[in-house]
Motif scaffolding. Structure first.
Motif, PDB file in Angstrom:
ATOM      1  N   ASN A  14       0.808  -1.217   0.000  1.00  0.00           N
ATOM      2  CA  ASN A  14       0.000   0.000   0.000  1.00  0.00           C
ATOM      3  C   ASN A  14       0.850   1.281   0.000  1.00  0.00           C
ATOM      4  N   ARG A  16       2.365   4.619  -1.596  1.00  0.00           N
ATOM      5  CA  ARG A  16       1.857   5.561  -2.602  1.00  0.00           C
ATOM      6  C   ARG A  16       2.876   5.856  -3.692  1.00  0.00           C
TER       7      ARG A  16
ATOM      8  N   MET B  95      -7.945   6.577   6.207  1.00  0.00           N
ATOM      9  CA  MET B  95      -8.126   7.607   5.180  1.00  0.00           C
ATOM     10  C   MET B  95      -9.624   7.851   5.023  1.00  0.00           C
ATOM     11  N   ARG B 121     -10.516   4.188   3.434  1.00  0.00           N
ATOM     12  CA  ARG B 121      -9.395   3.324   3.034  1.00  0.00           C
ATOM     13  C   ARG B 121      -8.493   3.122   4.232  1.00  0.00           C
ATOM     14  N   PRO B 122      -7.666   2.069   4.229  1.00  0.00           N
ATOM     15  CA  PRO B 122      -6.669   1.969   5.294  1.00  0.00           C
ATOM     16  C   PRO B 122      -5.609   3.039   5.086  1.00  0.00           C
ATOM     17  N   LEU B 123      -4.801   3.321   6.109  1.00  0.00           N
ATOM     18  CA  LEU B 123      -3.784   4.366   6.024  1.00  0.00           C
ATOM     19  C   LEU B 123      -2.827   4.108   4.863  1.00  0.00           C
ATOM     20  N   ASP B 124      -2.546   5.158   4.090  1.00  0.00           N
ATOM     21  CA  ASP B 124      -1.550   5.057   3.015  1.00  0.00           C
ATOM     22  C   ASP B 124      -0.180   4.749   3.602  1.00  0.00           C
TER      23      ASP B 124
END
Lengths: 139, 290
Positions: A14, A16, B95, B121-124
Motif C-alpha cells: 500500500n 503511494r 483515510m 481506506r486503510p492508512l496510506d
C-alpha cells in the motif's frame, strides 16, 4: 507466477510512491514540496546539457520556461532554508486550543510562503522580460 | 433517608426534558450517506475491491459509529481497529475521503461535506492487515529505534535517587507539545517522503527523538545522534508539513523535525553545545546547602 506475487505485494504494501506527492487534501506546502522536487530534477537535466555546451540555451519561450523553473526553485529554496534551519517554524506550545492548528504551518511560515511566491513572480517576470524582449532585440 | 438525599440530585423535570430533546435532535437521522469501504485481505484476496453501504446518519454520528453499525448489521466481516472511541488511543486512524483522520473524532456529515459519499481506506504507506486495519510493525520499530525513553549516564543517581528532577516551565514547554503523540500513524501516512523512502524514520519517530533530546532530564543526545543524523533520518524531511496538517492531537511533528535539524547544526558548529541533565537532584541539593 512472479508477476502475480508482485501484484499482490503492491496492494499489500500500500505504498503511494511518487503519486503520493500529489494530493489536494493537504496545505500549500505539499504543492511547494512537489514543485520544488520537480523543478530540481529539471534544473539538473538542464545543467547536464549546459555542461556539454555552455553556450547552449533552449531558445525564446523555452528560455522563459527555464526562468520560471529556476526562479521558483530559488524563491522556494529561500523559504526552505528559513524553515529547515528552524527560523520560521515558531516555538513549541505549552497551551493548546481545542482544535489547535500547527504553528509551523500557520505561524510565521505562512508569511514566508507569501514572500517566496511574490519573489518568484517578480524574478520570473524579470527573467521573462529579458528572455522575450531584451534578448531578441540584442539579436 | 437515603432516598431523600438521592432526591436532591435528580434533575428538574424541565431540564431533563430539554436534555432528552437535545439528545434526540442530535441522534435523529438527517441524511442518507453512501459509505465506500475498501475491502482487502492480503492473505486471501487477489486484489482489493470496494463495497458500498447506505446509512441514515445523524448530526452526532462519527465515522466509527457508522462503521460499527455497518459491521453489526450489514457486513460482519469488516476489519477495523478501534479501542477508546474518544481520540486518545490512536487505533482508528484511516483515510477518510482521502485524508488521514481518526474515525472516532470525525463526524460523518463533516467528512461528507456537501456530497453524500464517504470513502474509507486503510492508512496510506502502511501495509494492509485487513480491510481498514493497517500493520503498524515497522512504525513501532522506527519509534523504538530512536530510544524513546530517558537515558541517564549516572547509574548511582538512577538506582538511588537523591530527589526529584527539577524543571522550569520554560524547560517543560520545550518538549510538552510532543508528549501528546498517540502514535496513530497519521503523520507517517501523510508524509510524501515516506511514500517513496521505506527506510525513512518518519515524522513521529523524529519528533519523539527531539522530545527526549531537549528534555533536561535526558543525557542521550550522543546515543541518538547516529540514529537521527543520517540519510534516512531528519535530513530526509523537506518540509511538506502534511504531518502537522493531519495530526489529530496538534503535536506539530514538522516543527519538531526542523528544530532537531537546528539543534544538530548548532552543535556541529559549536554555537550552542547541548547541555543535558543540568537538573541533577544531588547537584541542586548540594548548591542549596553549600
Amino acid at each position: 507466477m512472479e508477476a502475480e506475487s508482485e501484484f499482490k505485494e503492491y496492494y499489500a504494501k500500500n505504498m503511494r510512491g511518487i503519486s503520493g506527492w500529489f494530493n489536494r487534501a493537504y496545505t500549500i506546502e505539499r504543492w511547494l514540496y512537489a514543485a520544488h522536487r520537480i523543478t530540481g530534477i529539471l534544473i539538473v537535466l538542464f545543467v547536464l546539457a549546459h555542461f556539454y555546451s555552455t553556450g547552449w540555451h533552449p531558445g525564446l519561450w523555452w528560455d522563459a520556461l527555464l526562468g520560471i523553473i529556476v526562479t521558483f526553485h530559488t524563491a522556494n529554496g529561500i523559504r526552505l532554508i528559513l524553515a529547515e534551519l528552524g527560523f520560521a517554524v515558531g516555538k513549541p506550545l505549552l497551551i493548546k486550543k481545542p482544535s489547535q492548528r500547527p504553528v509551523s504551518i500557520e505561524g510565521v511560515q505562512r508569511y514566508v510562503v507569501v514572500f517566496a511566491l511574490v519573489l518568484f513572480v517578480v524574478l520570473a517576470a524579470i527573467w521573462a522580460y529579458y528572455a522575450l524582449i531584451v534578448q531578441p532585440m540584442m539579436g | 433517608m437515603a432516598s431523600e438525599e438521592a432526591k436532591e440530585y435528580v434533575l428538574p423535570p424541565e431540564v431533563l426534558e430539554e436534555t432528552v430533546k437535545a439528545s434526540e435532535e442530535l441522534w435523529k437521522p438527517v441524511r442518507k450517506i453512501k459509505f465506500r469501504i475498501y475491502k482487502y485481505n492480503p492473505r486471501k484476496d487477489y486484489a482489493p475491491h470496494w463495497e458500498e453501504h447506505e446509512l441514515e446518519v445523524s448530526r452526532g454520528m462519527t465515522v466509527l459509529d457508522a462503521l460499527l453499525i455497518i459491521k453489526g448489521e450489514t457486513d460482519h466481516s469488516l476489519g477495523i481497529r478501534y479501542s477508546c472511541r474518544m481520540g486518545l488511543c490512536g487505533s482508528c486512524a484511516m483515510m477518510i475521503n482521502g485524508k488521514q483522520m481518526l474515525a472516532c473524532q470525525t463526524r460523518v456529515l463533516e467528512a461528507a461535506g456537501s456530497g453524500d459519499v464517504v470513502e474509507l481506506r486503510p492508512l496510506d504507506n502502511f501495509p494492509v492487515e485487513r480491510d481498514l486495519a493497517a500493520d503498524f510493525t515497522s512504525f513501532f520499530e522506527k519509534h523504538r529505534a530512536v530510544k524513546p525513553w530517558i537515558i541517564r549516564n549516572d547509574e548511582v543517581e538512577l538506582n538511588n535517587p537523591t530527589g526529584p528532577y527539577k524543571q522550569t516551565v520554560d524547560e517543560y514547554a520545550r518538549y510538552y507539545q510532543f508528549t501528546d503523540c498517540i502514535k496513530c500513524g497519521a503523520c507517517l501516512s501523510a508524509c510524501p517522503t515516506a511514500a517513496t523512502d521505506y527506510e525513512y524514520l518518519g515524522p513521529q519517530a523524529l519528533a519523539q527523538a527531539y522530545r527526549y533530546i531537549v528534555d533536561t532530564r535526558d543525557d542521550g543526545l550522543d546515543v541518538r545522534i547516529p540514529i537521527v543524523d543520517t540519510e534516512h533520518g531528519c535530513w530526509r524531511c523537506h518540509f511538506a508539513a502534511s504531518c502537522s496538517d493531519v495530526c489529530p492531537r496538534g503535536v506539530d511533528p514538522a516543527q519538531g523535525i526542523q528544530l532537531l535539524k537546528k539543534l544538530l547544526i548548532k552543535r556541529k558548529f559549536g554555537l550552542k553545545p547541548h547541555k543535558p541533565a543540568e537538573a541533577l537532584p544531588a547537584k541542586v541539593k548540594a548548591e542549596k546547602e553549600g
